[in-house]
Design an enzyme around this catalytic site. Structure first.
Site, PDB file in Angstrom:
ATOM      1  CG  ASP A   1      -2.071   0.864   1.100  1.00  0.00           C
ATOM      2  OD1 ASP A   1      -2.211   1.628   0.647  1.00  0.00           O
ATOM      3  OD2 ASP A   1      -3.311   0.226   1.804  1.00  0.00           O
TER       4      ASP A   1
ATOM      5  CG  ASP B   1      -4.313   6.001   1.156  1.00  0.00           C
ATOM      6  OD1 ASP B   1      -5.357   5.149   1.194  1.00  0.00           O
ATOM      7  OD2 ASP B   1      -4.142   7.111   1.532  1.00  0.00           O
TER       8      ASP B   1
ATOM      9  CD  GLU C   1      -8.628   4.879  -0.829  1.00  0.00           C
ATOM     10  OE1 GLU C   1      -9.340   4.432  -0.219  1.00  0.00           O
ATOM     11  OE2 GLU C   1      -7.698   5.612  -0.626  1.00  0.00           O
TER      12      GLU C   1
ATOM     13  CG  HIS D   1      -8.438  -0.316   5.655  1.00  0.00           C
ATOM     14  ND1 HIS D   1      -8.481  -0.567   4.238  1.00  0.00           N
ATOM     15  CD2 HIS D   1      -7.829   0.949   6.057  1.00  0.00           C
ATOM     16  CE1 HIS D   1      -8.012   0.769   3.687  1.00  0.00           C
ATOM     17  NE2 HIS D   1      -7.633   1.348   4.681  1.00  0.00           N
ATOM     18  CG  ASP D   2     -10.935   3.042   4.756  1.00  0.00           C
ATOM     19  OD1 ASP D   2     -10.122   3.063   5.786  1.00  0.00           O
ATOM     20  OD2 ASP D   2     -10.548   3.321   3.574  1.00  0.00           O
TER      21      ASP D   2
END
Ligand code: TEU
Length: 553
Positions: free
Chosen positions: A98, A199, A248, A322-323
């Site tokens: 990431d 990200d 993302e 994870h969000d």
């Protein structure tokens, strides 16, 4: 390692802090991932995406990086990561890192050098601006609440932080910054990783610094030079390799996502977008309690499915990360054990038969649920804690605010992975950093492996189907019965083959539309069709020799 078209792959997302603890400090670590590689190989996924494991003060659990070249000692060492990569490769599993390069932690050496030092060579690495009318330079909102600018302690200047105050946005307009970021990506390529998740990469090019009538995101989302910068990153680093990349994309558009992913543009392989997961936001506001709008969900998902397919781009498809809250508690039903299992399988089938690269978030494959916290003290995430404060300030009662957090907070997905029915669900021998879900005795990996009727086995089967049948990867997508209030129906077509997918999002049985032919071979299902009735949360995929329902819509 065997070579396969990256488009056929399935990615498993690991949140290391909550995956598996081998030291007893209550937090997961890299060796904990290595220890579970056999399980991940058994599941059958191709790539493991690790959320950030670099050095970080962990204000945002690693999305605040203070040194891109070091591993956070909480997670282990560079050597542990080398071991993980080589052990993964031995099992044909690939590792995706990431990369968080829209911002750094304010603990990063560049920022420390720049802060309060207008003369610093690193000043222009960040976005420092003069104050306006004795206040912040613009009225932009941070994604974690409050104004997005923070004043320096010793000057009148402010720096931009689109996320937490400890996450300072980098200035991509500075070529030196871009060169440093390319160096970081190359370092990890040399280290032996197989892919990258970038990200919030569509926020890197900031446009005009003007006041906004909304949050300010129109000035920096898919900003003026974003495609140029991503293309440059591609050419300078992974472009000529077979590394897989996914970006993302926050609040993006279909047109931009086609630009990000059409191969000839040489930017990224694939993109995440979040529009389908906002169908339970009342009036676009996340911090509300609302049930999901099913017709809107179908409309948005299918707009992107068809649009990306026809435009020659590529989607990453997912229900969880994870969000996001747990999908079985969100669009499924965790009110009874039978409904949890049934709806968990249905959601898996609907997603994995879509076009694009599927992502599975740790625990999704066993149907982990939202934990149902009862006190604000159980929450850890800065976003949740900020939102709670704001809701209380706005006059909401503590109980009401907690109900909203229970439905929406990112912590819903961050509780430890449930491995078995022993102490702390086998996650740690110490005290877990987050509470363990109460239902771990029933919902855990060991039990799901033994139970041939578990959600886990449906996920394994879905992964195999993608690997074995080209139609799942390359087939076109044809939405059907889009206004049906309970059924999600679509078709995939490829080289004369046609797969019909029917899913019931209601808890009760539903009669199939008369125009829908269900002749054919069942490919996968979590139910049997009773004449022409599909049971609550039923899902079925039928391989048909030809299309029967051309005129159904
Ligand atoms: O998330 C970006 C992002 O904007 C959202 O997913 C965000 O968490 C949500 O909109 C808040 O309501 C990425 C990471 O996935 C997230 O964990 C980080 O906190 C964020 O970037 C900052 O790096």
């Amino acid at each position: 390692m065997s070579q396969m078209d990256w488009r056929k792959s399935v990615v498993y997302q690991i949140y290391p802090k909550s995956f598996n603890d081998t030291t007893g400090n209550g937090q997961g670590d890299i060796n904990g991932i290595t220890e579970k590689l056999d399980y991940l190989a058994y599941l059958g996924v191709d790539y493991l995406w690790l959320t950030p494991v670099y050095q970080s003060p962990m204000n945002d659990n690693g999305y605040d990086i203070s040194d891109y070249y070091q591993v956070n000692e909480l997670f282990g060492s560079l050597d542990d990561l080398r071991t993980l990569i080589s052990e993964a490769h031995q099992r044909d599993l690939k590792i995706m890192m990431d990369i968080v390069i829209n911002h750094t932690s304010t603990e990063h050496q560049w920022f420390k050098d720049a802060y309060n030092h207008p003369e610093s060579p690193y000043r222009d690495f960040y976005i420092f601006k003069k104050s306006k009318d004795e206040g912040p330079p613009t009225n932009w909102q941070s994604k974690f609440g409050g104004n997005a600018w923070q004043q320096e302690s010793e000057t009148d200047d402010y720096y931009l932080h689109l996320f937490d105050v400890s996450q300072a946005d980098l200035n991509w307009d500075n070529p030196q910054v871009r060169a440093e970021l390319h160096r970081i990506v190359k370092y990890w390529m040399d280290f032996g990783v197989d892919g990258f998740r970038f990200d919030v990469i569509n926020l890197i090019s900031k446009g005009a610094f003007k006041d906004s009538k909304r949050t300010g995101k129109e000035f920096y989302t898919d900003g003026p030079r974003v495609h140029e910068y991503i293309h440059e990153l591609n050419k300078a680093t992974f472009g000529d390799t077979d590394l897989m990349t996914v970006g993302e994309m926050s609040s993006t558009t279909l047109d931009h996502c086609l630009k990000y992913t059409r191969p000839e543009r040489q930017e990224l392989h694939s993109v995440f977008n979040f529009h389908p997961l906002k169908v339970d936001y009342a009036n676009g506001d996340k911090w509300t309690n609302a049930s999901m709008d099913f017709l809107q969900l179908k409309e948005i998902l299918m707009k992107w499915q068809v649009g990306i397919y026809e435009g020659g781009g590529w989607n990453a498809i997912f229900w969880c990360n994870h969000d996001q809250p747990r999908i079985v508690s969100r669009f499924g039903d965790d009110s009874t054990e039978a409904l949890r299992v049934q709806s968990g399988k249905m959601l898996g089938i609907v997603l994995h038969m879509l076009q694009g690269t599927p992502y599975i978030y740790q625990g999704e494959e066993i149907g982990m649920t939202n934990p149902g916290f009862t006190s604000i003290n159980q929450y850890q995430d800065i976003e949740a804690i900020n939102a709670y404060k704001t809701l209380i300030e706005q006059g909401m009662s503590e109980a009401e605010a907690l109900t909203i957090l229970n439905q929406k907070s990112r912590d819903n997905s961050r509780t430890p992975m449930l491995w078995n029915d022993e102490r702390h669900a086998g996650f740690t021998e110490g005290e877990p950093w987050m509470p363990i879900n109460d239902n771990y005795r029933n919902i855990n990996v060991a039990r799901a492996m033994e139970d041939s009727q578990s959600i886990l086995h449906t996920y394994r089967e879905l992964i195999k189907l993608r690997h074995q049948h080209d139609i799942v990867t390359y087939g076109d997508i044809e939405p059907l019965y889009m206004t049906h209030p309970e059924l999600f129906v679509y078709r995939r077509n490829y080289q004369g083959e046609s797969w019909l997918v029917i899913a019931n999002f209601a808890s009760y049985a539903v009669e199939l539309p008369e125009t829908l032919s269900i002749e054919g071979q069942i490919v996968i299902a979590n139910c049997e069709l009773n004449h022409r009735t599909i049971e609550g949360y039923g899902a079925i995929v039928i391989a048909q020799e030809e299309k029967y329902d051309k005129d159904s819509e």
